[in-house]
Structure formats: C-alpha cells, structure tokens
Scaffold this motif. Structure first.
Motif, PDB file in Angstrom:
ATOM      1  N   VAL A 108       8.787  -1.780  -8.449  1.00  0.00           N
ATOM      2  CA  VAL A 108       7.549  -1.042  -8.649  1.00  0.00           C
ATOM      3  C   VAL A 108       7.778   0.035  -9.705  1.00  0.00           C
ATOM      4  O   VAL A 108       8.647   0.885  -9.546  1.00  0.00           O
ATOM      5  N   GLU A 109       7.017  -0.021 -10.792  1.00  0.00           N
ATOM      6  CA  GLU A 109       7.173   0.942 -11.877  1.00  0.00           C
ATOM      7  C   GLU A 109       5.816   1.502 -12.271  1.00  0.00           C
ATOM      8  O   GLU A 109       4.824   0.781 -12.285  1.00  0.00           O
ATOM      9  N   ILE A 110       5.787   2.798 -12.584  1.00  0.00           N
ATOM     10  CA  ILE A 110       4.577   3.453 -13.072  1.00  0.00           C
ATOM     11  C   ILE A 110       4.836   3.838 -14.518  1.00  0.00           C
ATOM     12  O   ILE A 110       5.742   4.629 -14.803  1.00  0.00           O
ATOM     13  N   LYS A 111       4.059   3.288 -15.432  1.00  0.00           N
ATOM     14  CA  LYS A 111       4.269   3.536 -16.851  1.00  0.00           C
ATOM     15  C   LYS A 111       3.451   4.738 -17.314  1.00  0.00           C
ATOM     16  O   LYS A 111       2.244   4.800 -17.111  1.00  0.00           O
ATOM     17  N   THR A 112       4.134   5.696 -17.938  1.00  0.00           N
ATOM     18  CA  THR A 112       3.465   6.845 -18.537  1.00  0.00           C
ATOM     19  C   THR A 112       3.924   6.946 -19.988  1.00  0.00           C
ATOM     20  O   THR A 112       4.743   6.158 -20.448  1.00  0.00           O
ATOM     21  N   ARG A 113       3.400   7.916 -20.712  1.00  0.00           N
ATOM     22  CA  ARG A 113       3.746   8.052 -22.124  1.00  0.00           C
ATOM     23  C   ARG A 113       5.227   8.387 -22.331  1.00  0.00           C
ATOM     24  O   ARG A 113       5.842   7.934 -23.290  1.00  0.00           O
ATOM     25  N   LYS A 114       5.808   9.180 -21.439  1.00  0.00           N
ATOM     26  CA  LYS A 114       7.158   9.686 -21.661  1.00  0.00           C
ATOM     27  C   LYS A 114       8.235   8.970 -20.853  1.00  0.00           C
ATOM     28  O   LYS A 114       9.397   8.990 -21.230  1.00  0.00           O
ATOM     29  N   LYS A 115       7.872   8.343 -19.746  1.00  0.00           N
ATOM     30  CA  LYS A 115       8.912   7.752 -18.906  1.00  0.00           C
ATOM     31  C   LYS A 115       8.327   6.720 -17.962  1.00  0.00           C
ATOM     32  O   LYS A 115       7.116   6.662 -17.739  1.00  0.00           O
ATOM     33  N   LEU A 116       9.217   5.882 -17.429  1.00  0.00           N
ATOM     34  CA  LEU A 116       8.867   4.982 -16.345  1.00  0.00           C
ATOM     35  C   LEU A 116       9.242   5.674 -15.039  1.00  0.00           C
ATOM     36  O   LEU A 116      10.345   6.211 -14.901  1.00  0.00           O
ATOM     37  N   VAL A 117       8.346   5.669 -14.089  1.00  0.00           N
ATOM     38  CA  VAL A 117       8.585   6.316 -12.801  1.00  0.00           C
ATOM     39  C   VAL A 117       8.724   5.234 -11.745  1.00  0.00           C
ATOM     40  O   VAL A 117       7.884   4.331 -11.653  1.00  0.00           O
ATOM     41  N   GLU A 118       9.789   5.315 -10.951  1.00  0.00           N
ATOM     42  CA  GLU A 118      10.046   4.324  -9.916  1.00  0.00           C
ATOM     43  C   GLU A 118      10.156   4.999  -8.553  1.00  0.00           C
ATOM     44  O   GLU A 118      10.799   6.050  -8.437  1.00  0.00           O
ATOM     45  N   PRO A 119       9.554   4.422  -7.525  1.00  0.00           N
ATOM     46  CA  PRO A 119       9.748   4.957  -6.173  1.00  0.00           C
ATOM     47  C   PRO A 119      11.217   4.877  -5.786  1.00  0.00           C
ATOM     48  O   PRO A 119      11.924   3.954  -6.188  1.00  0.00           O
ATOM     49  N   ARG A 120      11.654   5.847  -4.994  1.00  0.00           N
ATOM     50  CA  ARG A 120      13.060   5.893  -4.608  1.00  0.00           C
ATOM     51  C   ARG A 120      13.298   5.574  -3.140  1.00  0.00           C
ATOM     52  O   ARG A 120      14.444   5.442  -2.721  1.00  0.00           O
ATOM     53  N   THR A 121      12.243   5.505  -2.341  1.00  0.00           N
ATOM     54  CA  THR A 121      12.385   5.173  -0.923  1.00  0.00           C
ATOM     55  C   THR A 121      11.323   4.145  -0.554  1.00  0.00           C
ATOM     56  O   THR A 121      10.352   3.927  -1.290  1.00  0.00           O
ATOM     57  N   ALA A 122      11.516   3.517   0.601  1.00  0.00           N
ATOM     58  CA  ALA A 122      10.538   2.526   1.063  1.00  0.00           C
ATOM     59  C   ALA A 122       9.169   3.174   1.273  1.00  0.00           C
ATOM     60  O   ALA A 122       8.135   2.576   0.957  1.00  0.00           O
ATOM     61  N   ALA A 123       9.147   4.406   1.799  1.00  0.00           N
ATOM     62  CA  ALA A 123       7.870   5.097   2.018  1.00  0.00           C
ATOM     63  C   ALA A 123       7.191   5.395   0.683  1.00  0.00           C
ATOM     64  O   ALA A 123       5.967   5.276   0.564  1.00  0.00           O
ATOM     65  N   GLN A 124       7.952   5.792  -0.320  1.00  0.00           N
ATOM     66  CA  GLN A 124       7.381   6.040  -1.640  1.00  0.00           C
ATOM     67  C   GLN A 124       6.815   4.753  -2.236  1.00  0.00           C
ATOM     68  O   GLN A 124       5.749   4.762  -2.852  1.00  0.00           O
ATOM     69  N   LYS A 125       7.520   3.648  -2.058  1.00  0.00           N
ATOM     70  CA  LYS A 125       7.044   2.375  -2.601  1.00  0.00           C
ATOM     71  C   LYS A 125       5.719   1.972  -1.949  1.00  0.00           C
ATOM     72  O   LYS A 125       4.779   1.542  -2.629  1.00  0.00           O
ATOM     73  N   ALA A 126       5.628   2.127  -0.614  1.00  0.00           N
ATOM     74  CA  ALA A 126       4.381   1.801   0.087  1.00  0.00           C
ATOM     75  C   ALA A 126       3.257   2.730  -0.358  1.00  0.00           C
ATOM     76  O   ALA A 126       2.102   2.310  -0.496  1.00  0.00           O
ATOM     77  N   TYR A 127       3.580   3.990  -0.600  1.00  0.00           N
ATOM     78  CA  TYR A 127       2.596   4.991  -1.048  1.00  0.00           C
ATOM     79  C   TYR A 127       2.049   4.626  -2.424  1.00  0.00           C
ATOM     80  O   TYR A 127       0.827   4.633  -2.640  1.00  0.00           O
ATOM     81  N   VAL A 128       2.932   4.285  -3.356  1.00  0.00           N
ATOM     82  CA  VAL A 128       2.491   3.909  -4.707  1.00  0.00           C
ATOM     83  C   VAL A 128       1.615   2.666  -4.647  1.00  0.00           C
ATOM     84  O   VAL A 128       0.582   2.577  -5.326  1.00  0.00           O
ATOM     85  N   ASP A 129       1.999   1.717  -3.814  1.00  0.00           N
ATOM     86  CA  ASP A 129       1.176   0.509  -3.654  1.00  0.00           C
ATOM     87  C   ASP A 129      -0.216   0.883  -3.144  1.00  0.00           C
ATOM     88  O   ASP A 129      -1.227   0.360  -3.628  1.00  0.00           O
ATOM     89  N   ALA A 130      -0.287   1.820  -2.209  1.00  0.00           N
ATOM     90  CA  ALA A 130      -1.582   2.267  -1.680  1.00  0.00           C
ATOM     91  C   ALA A 130      -2.399   2.969  -2.756  1.00  0.00           C
ATOM     92  O   ALA A 130      -3.626   2.816  -2.817  1.00  0.00           O
TER      93      ALA A 130
END
Length: 367
Positions: free
Chosen positions: A149-171
């Motif tokens: 799971v990656e979030i693309k922004t102008r300056k960087k790629l942001v990746e969740p670091r925990t299972a809860a963060q990954k579920a949150y980003v998906d939501a």
C-alpha cells in the motif's frame, strides 16, 4: 544461497514455483537448515550487488542492528554474504525482512529506519490457497511483499508501517467519511493528510481543508501575541508540517493563497463550502457535540471527510461531552462510515512513546 534462489523463497509454503522462461516446475530451496524448531542454527544469504548490500546493511551496520534487535538474531557480514545465527523462526523472519529490503533497493528505493520497522511489523502476506495455482515466482513474490500500500505525493511515497495503519489507509480510500481513533504518534493525521494530497494532485478533489478545534490547554488564546491568525497558527502548525512533508513549500504557500488549501480552526468551518473537497478534522476529541454535528453535516457533494482524535487527551472543560465520543456512539452502526482504531503498538514515533502510552493506560481507572 544466491538472490535468484532467494526469490524462490517467497513461495516456500507452496512447495513449488514455476520458472517462467522454461515453464518447468522447480523445487523450492528452503531458506533454513534442518535444525529442529527452536534450536540455534545458522543460514547464509548471498547478494550479487555489493553496492546494494552496503545500503542494505546501513552506515556502520545500523540497519542490521535494527533487524537484530527486533528479530533476536545475530547477523554477520562476510563479503557479499550475510550469515544469520539464531533460532529457526527468528532466522526465517530476519531473512524475509532482508530479502524484502534488498528488493526495495533493487527497485531504486532508499531504506530508512521506518521502512525497516514497517517490514518487521507487517511481515510477508500469506497467499490464499485459491490463488496459488498457476502463479509464477514473480506473482508469488508480489503477494508476499509487506509494503504494497503506497500513497503518492509530490515529494515522497508514504507507506503504512503497521497492520492498523494499512487498514486505515484502505478505509480512507474506500469511504467518504472515516474516523481514526487512537493515541498520539500512530500516524492518524499524517496518513489522512497524505491521502488528501494524493487525491488532490490526482484531480479527485478540488480543495484540501484541514481543521482543528482551537481549545486552550494551559494558556489562553488572549495571552498570545499578534492578530487572530498569529494566535491560531500555533494550533494549526502540525497540519502545516504535514503538508510541507508532501508538497514543495512554495506550492503549499501558493495553494493557500489561492484558497485551494485552507487551514482553519473548527469554529470557522461554518463559513466554508465543503463540496469537492478533502476535509480533515484533527484533535476531534476537543470538539463539542454541537461542533461535531455542525462539521459532519457540512459534508458536500464530491467531498470526503476524515476525523482523527485521541480520547485520552480531552482538553474540554469539565462536564463538557466530547463530540468524538458522541460520534462513535451515534454513527458506529452506519455501514458507509468507517472507524479505525489504533493502540500503543501502532506508535511509529520514538519507541519510548509506546512505552509511555502503555504506562499511562495501565494506570488509568477502569471504564
């Protein structure tokens, strides 16, 4: 064991993989020795690119030290080889992390301590039995990648670091109204702003609106110097900081001047139009019930809302009910509203922060 053999390791639970050029079935070489589970043993991993291996190890071996501390193994570098010493499961876990990080470097990505932390926390994803048949080694490898799971922004790629963060980003990507609730340092607001920027640069929303309740916590607003903007800016600074992580500073300034990004106290939200916007309300535990209702009912066409808060840090006057708690109680059964929860285990700041939160939680009165 060469890295080409390591690539086959991703499918070790399947038992066989397919060599794409020839289409023949090859046995998977196990990563570990035949030592019984729990026994101390060793394993050797060979890497063909010494430059990438140097980056994998980190300056004076700091990356290896981070993996050793989390995996209870000892890692020794000898030329282009890493020797792993420890129990069977510990070696296997450490080897999976090393393989994943090396492939990250092969793809032209850098490795930071947070990337290692993410690989250690998330681990390889299991392949469902129904998806195993007919998969090539490359397909299987992708299924095991931790940071998919990656979030693309102008300056960087942001990746969740925990299972809860990954579920949150998906939501955040799937729901028009999402809540992120948990202690400080778990990335609730940071990830929400990252998704907002991603959707903004992708043209899915026209504006970003970031807000916080300007609740006094030990120092009254009137005691602060300057005009109203100067008084409110200290409360809004974490939101400015997050934006500057994802967008160039000059672009942030220009977008704020053009009102395409607005950062305002919650009390100012009544005068804003929230259509085609990505709206984030931070520190929502300090919103009153009426403020929360006002905010939620302003959800406009083509807009998305994210509400983040920490129920343990309410700064409202005694006897005033937190609007975040009321929202949980009233909206918890609405299917199209998502609630994501974090604990001290999801803290991605300094490791001491997690220990501090756990100590306070343990001391808190029941209920």
């Amino acid at each position: 064991m060469t890295i080409s053999t390591l690539r086959l390791h991703a499918a070790r639970e399947i038992g066989t993989v397919f060599d794409e050029p020839r289409g023949t079935c090859l046995p998977v070489t196990p990563l570990t020795t035949t030592a019984p589970a729990g026994d101390s043993g060793s394993e050797q991993l060979e890497f063909p690119d010494n430059r990438l291996l140097s980056s994998l190890c980190g300056e004076v071996g700091r990356n290896l030290a981070q993996i050793e501390a989390a995996s209870d193994v000892q890692i020794v570098q000898r030329g282009n080889r890493l020797d792993l010493f420890g129990g069977l499961e510990d070696r296997r876990r450490a080897a999976e992390v090393l393989i994943d990080l090396y492939e990250r470097l092969e793809a032209g990505r850098e490795i930071e301590p947070g990337d290692i932390d993410a690989a250690l926390r998330l681990g390889p994803r299991p392949v469902p039995p129904e998806m195993r048949a007919g998969m090539t080694s490359g397909d299987q490898l992708e299924m095991f990648k931790p940071g998919a799971v990656e979030i693309k922004t102008r300056k960087k790629l942001v990746e969740p670091r925990t299972a809860a963060q990954k579920a949150y980003v998906d939501a955040l990507f799937r729901h028009e109204l999402a809540f992120g609730i948990g202690p400080a340092g778990t990335g609730k607001t940071y990830l929400a702003v990252a998704v907002a920027v991603s959707k903004f640069i992708g043209g899915e929303v026209d504006r970003i609106i970031l807000s916080r309740p300007a609740v006094e916590a030990g120092e009254r607003l009137g005691c602060l110097s300057g005009d109203m903007k100067d008084k409110f800016d200290p409360y809004m600074q974490p939101l400015y900081d997050a934006l500057n992580d994802f967008l160039p500073g000059k672009q942030v300034t220009k977008l704020i001047e053009e009102k395409r990004i607005e950062i305002a106290p919650l009390s100012f939200m009544r005068v804003l139009t929230l259509s085609n916007a990505f709206v984030v309300l931070d520190e929502a535990q300090n919103a009153t019930t009426m403020q929360m209702k006002m905010f939620l009912t302003r959800l406009g066409e083509g807009s998305r809302m994210v509400i983040t808060g920490d129920r343990s840090q309410v700064d409202l006057p005694r006897g005033v009910q937190s609007g975040l708690r009321d929202a949980e109680r009233l909206l918890g059964n609405i299917d199209k509203v998502s609630f994501s929860y974090f604990t001290a285990k999801d803290v991605v700041r300094h490791p001491l922060v997690a220990a501090i939160i756990e100590a306070y939680d343990a001391d808190a009165p029941a209920g």
